[in-house]
Design a protein around this motif. Structure first.
Motif, short mmCIF file in Angstrom:
data_model
loop_
_atom_site.label_atom_id
_atom_site.label_comp_id
_atom_site.label_asym_id
_atom_site.label_seq_id
_atom_site.Cartn_x
_atom_site.Cartn_y
_atom_site.Cartn_z
N GLY A 234 0.79 -1.21 0.00
CA GLY A 234 0.00 0.00 0.00
C GLY A 234 0.83 1.26 0.00
O GLY A 234 0.40 2.29 -0.54
N GLU A 235 2.02 1.20 0.57
CA GLU A 235 2.84 2.40 0.70
C GLU A 235 3.37 2.93 -0.63
O GLU A 235 3.90 4.04 -0.70
N ILE A 236 3.25 2.15 -1.71
CA ILE A 236 3.70 2.65 -3.00
C ILE A 236 2.68 3.59 -3.63
O ILE A 236 3.00 4.32 -4.58
N LEU A 237 1.45 3.62 -3.11
CA LEU A 237 0.34 4.35 -3.73
C LEU A 237 -0.31 5.30 -2.73
O LEU A 237 -1.12 4.87 -1.91
N PRO A 238 0.03 6.59 -2.76
CA PRO A 238 -0.62 7.55 -1.84
C PRO A 238 -2.12 7.63 -2.13
O PRO A 238 -2.54 7.92 -3.25
N LEU A 239 -2.93 7.41 -1.10
CA LEU A 239 -4.38 7.38 -1.32
C LEU A 239 -4.94 8.72 -1.75
O LEU A 239 -5.91 8.78 -2.50
N LYS A 240 -4.35 9.82 -1.28
CA LYS A 240 -4.87 11.12 -1.68
C LYS A 240 -4.73 11.32 -3.19
O LYS A 240 -5.62 11.90 -3.84
N ASP A 241 -3.65 10.81 -3.76
CA ASP A 241 -3.44 10.92 -5.20
C ASP A 241 -4.39 10.00 -5.96
O ASP A 241 -4.93 10.37 -7.01
N LEU A 242 -4.62 8.81 -5.42
CA LEU A 242 -5.57 7.89 -6.06
C LEU A 242 -6.97 8.47 -6.05
O LEU A 242 -7.68 8.42 -7.06
N VAL A 243 -7.38 9.02 -4.91
CA VAL A 243 -8.72 9.61 -4.81
C VAL A 243 -8.87 10.73 -5.83
O VAL A 243 -9.91 10.84 -6.52
N GLU A 244 -7.86 11.55 -5.96
CA GLU A 244 -7.91 12.65 -6.94
C GLU A 244 -8.12 12.12 -8.35
O GLU A 244 -8.93 12.65 -9.12
N LYS A 245 -7.43 11.04 -8.71
CA LYS A 245 -7.52 10.49 -10.06
C LYS A 245 -8.82 9.71 -10.26
O LYS A 245 -9.32 9.62 -11.40
N LEU A 246 -9.37 9.15 -9.21
CA LEU A 246 -10.70 8.53 -9.31
C LEU A 246 -11.76 9.60 -9.57
O LEU A 246 -12.65 9.43 -10.41
N LYS A 247 -11.65 10.70 -8.87
CA LYS A 247 -12.61 11.79 -9.04
C LYS A 247 -12.54 12.39 -10.44
O LYS A 247 -13.56 12.76 -11.03
N SER A 248 -11.31 12.49 -10.99
CA SER A 248 -11.14 13.09 -12.31
C SER A 248 -11.49 12.12 -13.43
O SER A 248 -11.71 12.54 -14.57
N GLY A 249 -11.54 10.81 -13.13
CA GLY A 249 -11.81 9.81 -14.14
C GLY A 249 -10.57 9.23 -14.78
O GLY A 249 -10.67 8.28 -15.57
N LYS A 250 -9.38 9.76 -14.47
CA LYS A 250 -8.15 9.19 -15.02
C LYS A 250 -8.01 7.73 -14.60
O LYS A 250 -7.56 6.88 -15.38
N VAL A 251 -8.36 7.42 -13.35
CA VAL A 251 -8.47 6.04 -12.88
C VAL A 251 -9.95 5.68 -12.90
O VAL A 251 -10.74 6.23 -12.14
N ARG A 252 -10.32 4.77 -13.79
CA ARG A 252 -11.75 4.43 -13.93
C ARG A 252 -12.21 3.39 -12.93
O ARG A 252 -13.40 3.15 -12.76
N GLY A 253 -11.25 2.78 -12.25
CA GLY A 253 -11.57 1.81 -11.21
C GLY A 253 -10.30 1.36 -10.52
O GLY A 253 -9.22 1.40 -11.13
N ALA A 254 -10.40 0.97 -9.26
CA ALA A 254 -9.22 0.54 -8.52
C ALA A 254 -9.54 -0.69 -7.68
O ALA A 254 -10.57 -0.73 -7.00
N ALA A 255 -8.66 -1.67 -7.75
CA ALA A 255 -8.76 -2.87 -6.94
C ALA A 255 -7.57 -2.87 -5.98
O ALA A 255 -6.42 -2.95 -6.41
N LEU A 256 -7.85 -2.78 -4.70
CA LEU A 256 -6.80 -2.59 -3.70
C LEU A 256 -6.87 -3.69 -2.64
O LEU A 256 -7.83 -3.78 -1.88
N ASP A 257 -5.83 -4.51 -2.60
CA ASP A 257 -5.71 -5.48 -1.51
C ASP A 257 -4.88 -4.91 -0.38
O ASP A 257 -4.86 -5.47 0.72
#
Length: 314
Positions: A234-257
């Motif tokens: 998990g530490e390789i992926l800052p959640l604040k950055d992921l949330v931003e890209k989910l909101k913008s649509g750049k990330v259309r979906g995320a699967a996180l274990d």
């Protein structure tokens, strides 16, 4: 060949098969999964072999109390809780077991990918509420999609093999490997993956160098709107950055274990805000760091560790 005494200190819970496996190569186990760090430090100096999962950090302070230690066995793949440099300086052999849970991780990643591609999480929740929305849950096939695999070691290769029958194109990048293109996967640069990938899956270990590397700037480099899978750390992926890209649509979906902070009752205000967004987002699928944690992998990890210990001896 390393000459050792015949006892292994085990400080985390492991499958019961470990005892018989060790006996077969002439070892017995002192099993202390409930011991505290203080209790472990009081006795570790008597042992030359230590097996553990993630109970504690094997750092320089700990190793000063382990003067006889010759082998550390990590019952899993990641070694980010181990001070690898100090182990090397002290001549302590490090063994881990990515071969033991690579199949589990690969199957879990594929399952999460298919779930998101076909809106299964959202569709299931809606049907349970008597909502019958076929069009809103129309899926997307993997056939003809391009999947980028970042990190092509044991986990990345196992993931690629599981995708072989889906008819998708596989691109793989590994910072430390070259010349691995074959009929299954095409060796690629990160730039190729940024340009072409519809799906990206991360399969590399955590280091201080790559902590937080999958940030907003990194995700912005993808040409397409991507589906992202993280079964690594998990530490390789800052959640604040992921949330931003989910909101913008750049990330259309995320699967996180895995999550940046998996201690969910100790989140900062910002971490809690980001986590709450993921929880309510129907484009996100979450699991509690269990990708490599199957009934089968629990035993396979033991077999890999004991075989590697045996190979150190003979």
């Amino acid at each position: 060949m390393i000459i050792l005494n015949r006892k292994v200190l085990i400080i985390d819970k492991m499958h019961d098969s470990i005892f018989n496996m060790l006996e077969q190569i002439g070892f017995s186990a002192d099993y202390r999964p409930d011991a505290s760090r203080q209790e472990i430090e009081a006795v570790v100096g008597d042992y030359e072999v230590l097996f553990l999962r993630s109970k504690l950090s094997v750092d320089e302070a700990f190793l000063r109390k382990a003067g006889r230690l010759k082998v550390v066995g990590r019952a899993g793949a990641g070694v980010d809780q181990l001070d690898v440099e100090t182990l090397e300086q002290r001549g302590i052999s490090l063994i881990n077991a990515p071969e033991g849970n690579r199949d589990a991780v690969a199957e879990h990643a594929v399952g999460m990918l298919l779930c998101l591609q076909n809106n299964l999480l959202k569709a299931d929740a809606q049907v349970r509420q008597s909502i019958w929305d076929r069009e809103g849950n129309r899926g997307t096939e993997l056939s003809e999609k391009t999947v980028g695999i970042i990190g092509y070691g044991h986990m990345g290769q196992a993931f690629a093999r599981r995708l072989q029958g889906f008819g998708c194109r596989l691109l793989a990048y590994d910072k430390f490997r070259q010349g691995f293109s074959d009929e299954l996967v095409q060796e690629s640069s990160q730039e190729d993956i940024f340009e072409q990938a519809d799906v990206v899956s991360f399969h590399f270990p955590l280091t201080e160098e790559n902590r937080g590397i999958i940030n907003g700037a990194y995700l912005s480099r993808f040409k397409k709107e991507i589906l992202l899978i993280n079964t690594a750390r998990g530490e390789i992926l800052p959640l604040k950055d992921l949330v931003e890209k989910l909101k913008s649509g750049k990330v259309r979906g995320a699967a996180l274990d895995v999550l940046e902070n998996e201690k969910l009752h100790q989140l900062s205000a910002e971490e809690k805000e980001n986590f709450d967004y993921l929880v309510q987002c129907d484009k996100v699928l979450l699991s509690p760091h269990v990708a490599g944690w199957t009934h089968e992998s629990y035993r396979k990890i033991n077999a890999v560790l004991v075989e590697k210990l045996k190979n150190l001896l003979y």
